[in-house]
Design a protein around this motif. Sequence first.
Motif, mmCIF file in Angstrom:
data_model
loop_
_atom_site.group_PDB
_atom_site.id
_atom_site.type_symbol
_atom_site.label_atom_id
_atom_site.label_comp_id
_atom_site.label_asym_id
_atom_site.label_seq_id
_atom_site.Cartn_x
_atom_site.Cartn_y
_atom_site.Cartn_z
ATOM 1 N N LYS A 140 48.467 61.468 46.142
ATOM 2 C CA LYS A 140 47.495 61.027 45.148
ATOM 3 C C LYS A 140 46.870 59.749 45.683
ATOM 4 O O LYS A 140 47.555 58.747 45.851
ATOM 5 C CB LYS A 140 48.166 60.759 43.804
ATOM 6 N N LEU A 141 45.569 59.806 45.946
ATOM 7 C CA LEU A 141 44.971 58.771 46.779
ATOM 8 C C LEU A 141 43.837 58.016 46.116
ATOM 9 O O LEU A 141 42.945 57.525 46.787
ATOM 10 C CB LEU A 141 44.438 59.416 48.063
ATOM 11 N N SER A 142 43.853 57.911 44.794
ATOM 12 C CA SER A 142 42.743 57.222 44.156
ATOM 13 C C SER A 142 42.829 55.712 44.406
ATOM 14 O O SER A 142 43.857 55.093 44.140
ATOM 15 C CB SER A 142 42.756 57.500 42.665
ATOM 16 N N LEU A 143 41.742 55.146 44.907
ATOM 17 C CA LEU A 143 41.728 53.699 45.130
ATOM 18 C C LEU A 143 41.362 52.935 43.859
ATOM 19 O O LEU A 143 41.434 51.712 43.829
ATOM 20 C CB LEU A 143 40.726 53.351 46.237
ATOM 21 N N VAL A 144 40.973 53.682 42.818
ATOM 22 C CA VAL A 144 40.496 53.032 41.595
ATOM 23 C C VAL A 144 41.554 52.121 40.960
ATOM 24 O O VAL A 144 41.249 50.972 40.621
ATOM 25 C CB VAL A 144 39.969 54.088 40.600
ATOM 26 N N PRO A 145 42.823 52.586 40.804
ATOM 27 C CA PRO A 145 43.813 51.674 40.194
ATOM 28 C C PRO A 145 43.959 50.380 40.979
ATOM 29 O O PRO A 145 44.128 49.310 40.384
ATOM 30 C CB PRO A 145 45.115 52.476 40.239
ATOM 31 N N LEU A 146 43.880 50.467 42.302
ATOM 32 C CA LEU A 146 44.065 49.274 43.121
ATOM 33 C C LEU A 146 42.887 48.322 42.955
ATOM 34 O O LEU A 146 43.058 47.097 42.868
ATOM 35 C CB LEU A 146 44.218 49.650 44.593
ATOM 36 N N LEU A 147 41.678 48.893 42.895
ATOM 37 C CA LEU A 147 40.493 48.043 42.716
ATOM 38 C C LEU A 147 40.513 47.397 41.334
ATOM 39 O O LEU A 147 40.260 46.195 41.193
ATOM 40 C CB LEU A 147 39.219 48.868 42.907
ATOM 41 N N ILE A 148 40.852 48.209 40.315
ATOM 42 C CA ILE A 148 40.909 47.658 38.955
ATOM 43 C C ILE A 148 41.951 46.543 38.899
ATOM 44 O O ILE A 148 41.698 45.464 38.360
ATOM 45 C CB ILE A 148 41.251 48.762 37.937
ATOM 46 N N GLY A 149 43.126 46.793 39.490
ATOM 47 C CA GLY A 149 44.192 45.797 39.464
ATOM 48 C C GLY A 149 43.756 44.498 40.105
ATOM 49 O O GLY A 149 43.945 43.410 39.554
ATOM 50 N N THR A 150 43.119 44.613 41.278
ATOM 51 C CA THR A 150 42.684 43.423 41.996
ATOM 52 C C THR A 150 41.673 42.626 41.181
ATOM 53 O O THR A 150 41.800 41.407 41.002
ATOM 54 C CB THR A 150 42.052 43.841 43.335
ATOM 55 N N LEU A 151 40.658 43.338 40.659
ATOM 56 C CA LEU A 151 39.599 42.639 39.922
ATOM 57 C C LEU A 151 40.124 42.066 38.614
ATOM 58 O O LEU A 151 39.797 40.934 38.240
ATOM 59 C CB LEU A 151 38.439 43.599 39.644
ATOM 60 N N LYS A 152 40.981 42.850 37.941
ATOM 61 C CA LYS A 152 41.524 42.385 36.662
ATOM 62 C C LYS A 152 42.269 41.063 36.859
ATOM 63 O O LYS A 152 42.020 40.088 36.149
ATOM 64 C CB LYS A 152 42.457 43.463 36.090
ATOM 65 N N ALA A 153 43.152 41.047 37.853
ATOM 66 C CA ALA A 153 43.949 39.838 38.070
ATOM 67 C C ALA A 153 43.057 38.659 38.449
ATOM 68 O O ALA A 153 43.222 37.546 37.939
ATOM 69 C CB ALA A 153 44.978 40.089 39.154
ATOM 70 N N ALA A 154 42.085 38.908 39.344
ATOM 71 C CA ALA A 154 41.238 37.800 39.793
ATOM 72 C C ALA A 154 40.416 37.258 38.627
ATOM 73 O O ALA A 154 40.216 36.049 38.499
ATOM 74 C CB ALA A 154 40.334 38.263 40.926
#
Lengths: 307, 635
Positions: free
Chosen positions: B326-340
Amino acid sequence: MIGRAIFLLHFAVFATPVFAISGKLSIVGSDTMASVLTDLSREFQSVHPDVSFEIQGTGSAAAPPALAEGTVNFGAMSRTMSSTELADFRRRRGFEPRGIQVASDDIALIVHPLNPLRQVSRRILDGIFSISQRCGGPRYGLQWSSVFDELGDLPRAEIAGLSIQRYSRTALSGSYGYFRKEVLCGGDLRPQVMELPGFAAIIDAVARSPGAIGYVGAGFVDPRVRVLAISNAGDEPGSGLQPGDTGYPFSRPLYLYLAQAPGRRLSILECAFLEHVAGPMGQAAFTRHGFQSDGLGLTEDVASVCP
Amino acid sequence: MSVPRQRFLQDFLFAGLVRVTSVLIGLLILGMFIQMVLIVRPLFEQPSAVARGSSAGLATHQTESGLQVLDDTGVQLAVTVSTPITLPKRNLQLSLASGPEGISIISESSSATVGTSSRRRLAMPGDLDALSLVTTDEAEQQLLLIFNSGAYRLIKIYADGRLQSGVSGSLPPHRSVLSVPGRQSWILVTEDTLEQVHLRFAQGRGELVPLRTLAIGQGLRHVSQVSPSRRLLVTTRSGSTQLWQLGRPEPATLDMLGSDSTSANWLSPVRFRVHYESVPARDYELRDGVTGVSAARLFLPVQHEGYQEPGYYWQPVAASDGFEAKLSLVPLLIGTLKAALVGLVFAIPVAVGAAVFVGYYLPSRRREQIKPFIELIASFPTVVVAGLVGLWLAPRLTDSLPEILGAVLIIPLAMMAVFGILHRLPRASGRIGSVKIRPLVLLPALVLVLSAGAVFGHWAEQWIFQGSLLMWLPTHGIPVQQLNSLLVGFVLGFAIFPVIFSLAEEAIYEVPAIGATGSIALGATPWRSFQDVVLPVAAPGIVSAVMLGFGRGVGETMIFLLLSGNAPGSDWSLFSGLRSLSATLAIELPEAAVGGQHFQILFLGALLLFILTFVINTCAQLLRQRVIGKGRVRR
């Protein structure tokens, strides 16, 4: 290209012939086994002071590539190599790696002491942890109350309203692979499952938050958390097994893998270490760390690679 | 040599050195960028194959134009009915027989621990000869029977060998069935399409559900089995060969194989043999490293095998065979932006406020005393901050969540109230003494306001949230995790605060004093003078400081690794954990096989991270240069 150059450079620097029991042993792999291996190495060094060790516990997935590259003596793995890892090894080395089971490790399910759960079944765990529910588990809500309600006769707990917080190891660890395959019937973990980089961190997190549940190697458990009994069949109370009991369902093998080309013998150093691991001192170290090591035929296995 | 000449030469050499160094740094960055692009490129390339010699010596194993059903590697159960099916995980043996009632399934537990071997029988309607597939799922919990007509039946297998007839239903009629590794999904081969169906569990019951259709288009001649990396080779009636990667909507046509092939079969995960009408069979190998991932799989919701609904999932590896990545990059991008972003929310008011105070109000001597101490915060290794502050804070944050939320939320309210009151008061009484005693008045006021907020939060928990916010939130659909975005944001705010402070303070201090002093001389209050004279000039610098702080937050790793929980959820909730790109790289990159699909996708993530921080930092630098230029012109 540069990686290859550095790799060759390693050879030029480190590949010195070994004459006595001296030299360097490097072991890469399972984080679960790192502490026991460190203990074993220290005991071994007390007998053979000229031997130095390099032990890296990054995760079982690190062992096969390192072993295939020939940069380590042993690959420590808390699971068997997968067929893709085996195929990759065969492709690069042209022979099969040899795995020796040195102990087994029970995976314990832990909760906060405030949690009224005493025992869980595979079905409940599937409901809590899995997104695909391949063991046929129910789909629980966000709160513990949905688990308690389904189980019925639990005392009305003060944590019932809390969110279920699930803790796991990171996806590359052998424990994660084992948990996924054996506990969740091959299903995937929910995306809400938090991945922490070590068992100690999981125990810490579970001890700190009343709504938490996680899995750790049985050897890591400390009194700040409660270990759940696992029932093999239904959810009847009292039918559960504790880690260490015979027949405990979530018990996984720990391996030392070695790359022994056909017709080649292991070095004296490697054999001496394996014999130490199979000997009484080594076995005592495994027991001390909470692993089970009896009845594996380890001595025969070692004798078969080191005649 | 005369002195001026020597001087000139020195200048020339020095200027050259500076220029060469900057060009070299630029080239270094460009080189790293190109290197990453090169690593990532195979992800989006069309696969191709290279010849690996002909297998002329072998008897031409011609498969007729009929379809061939091949089994899954190793564990797949035979379709032939007479041989018993062993379930190693359950210590069971199943055999099928024709009976008067239809099909009878006999289960025999062969385990010594259960005691004497017990036999159980289940009869069900159906014709044994019409069966096209008998298999179990990976966990051996379900027995699956698929008939040629498209009817299917699931049978639950209990630990003691008991069988219970479960869901039955119908699928498209088909000629044969292929197994997909992982035994979670199967492919029905019809006249000119391949229908993938998957086994989905809901409330303890499994059912077979259509997943996707692979439209072949030109008519099927032959289909290979599905390789462990989930690829299959399809030979069409026109003799061309298509390579399907399950999960990609389009096949790749392998033109280099010629156009008169009759069949193609896998020999290994990357090697395959193609049979031809006219020439002897030949072996090919897929070009290394081409893994073929469509952008849709990375950025759009995907329906995965066995999942209830499509979504964004990140689970790239699992140490089991036949695993669908399962290779969606969306959770990682959301996580990064949310935290920042949360980090910025915490850092901006404190950092910019402190910058205004230090850079504008404080006399130079005091400024020089305090500034280095604030900047010293930046020298804390973030791993120490995360380990000490974060882990200490984590349980306290959730324990006193309403109080903390109350204290945080009251600050903007209090600020608005104070501004509102000051605005209405006569001008002179709005001043609180000189800059020297102002902190002595404002700090206790701040403590008072924060305490009031905490008391309000406590009160609100009792009266609005039924005594416990921690229990009220999940009842309303918001789970609360101890390692959550608020915690990450708070600690991240601590890490990026000195960056923003330092640069914003510089931007404010750089503004020539003459404008401000002039406006004050004309009767403006210091704040008015700051607002109308200093701020317009300093604003681009402050914005650039915030952007650089954001860039710093996005690239941060240790705080995420230790405090974010690394759960790849894709929600924007402040109370749940997150998984950032940087932490994912730190966890997974050391273990990913070099050149593999996982490795390439991680590098795609790294490339996105690089582009994100590069763009942000460049914009911020451009803004800064503008403001510095302005200051100079004025001087």
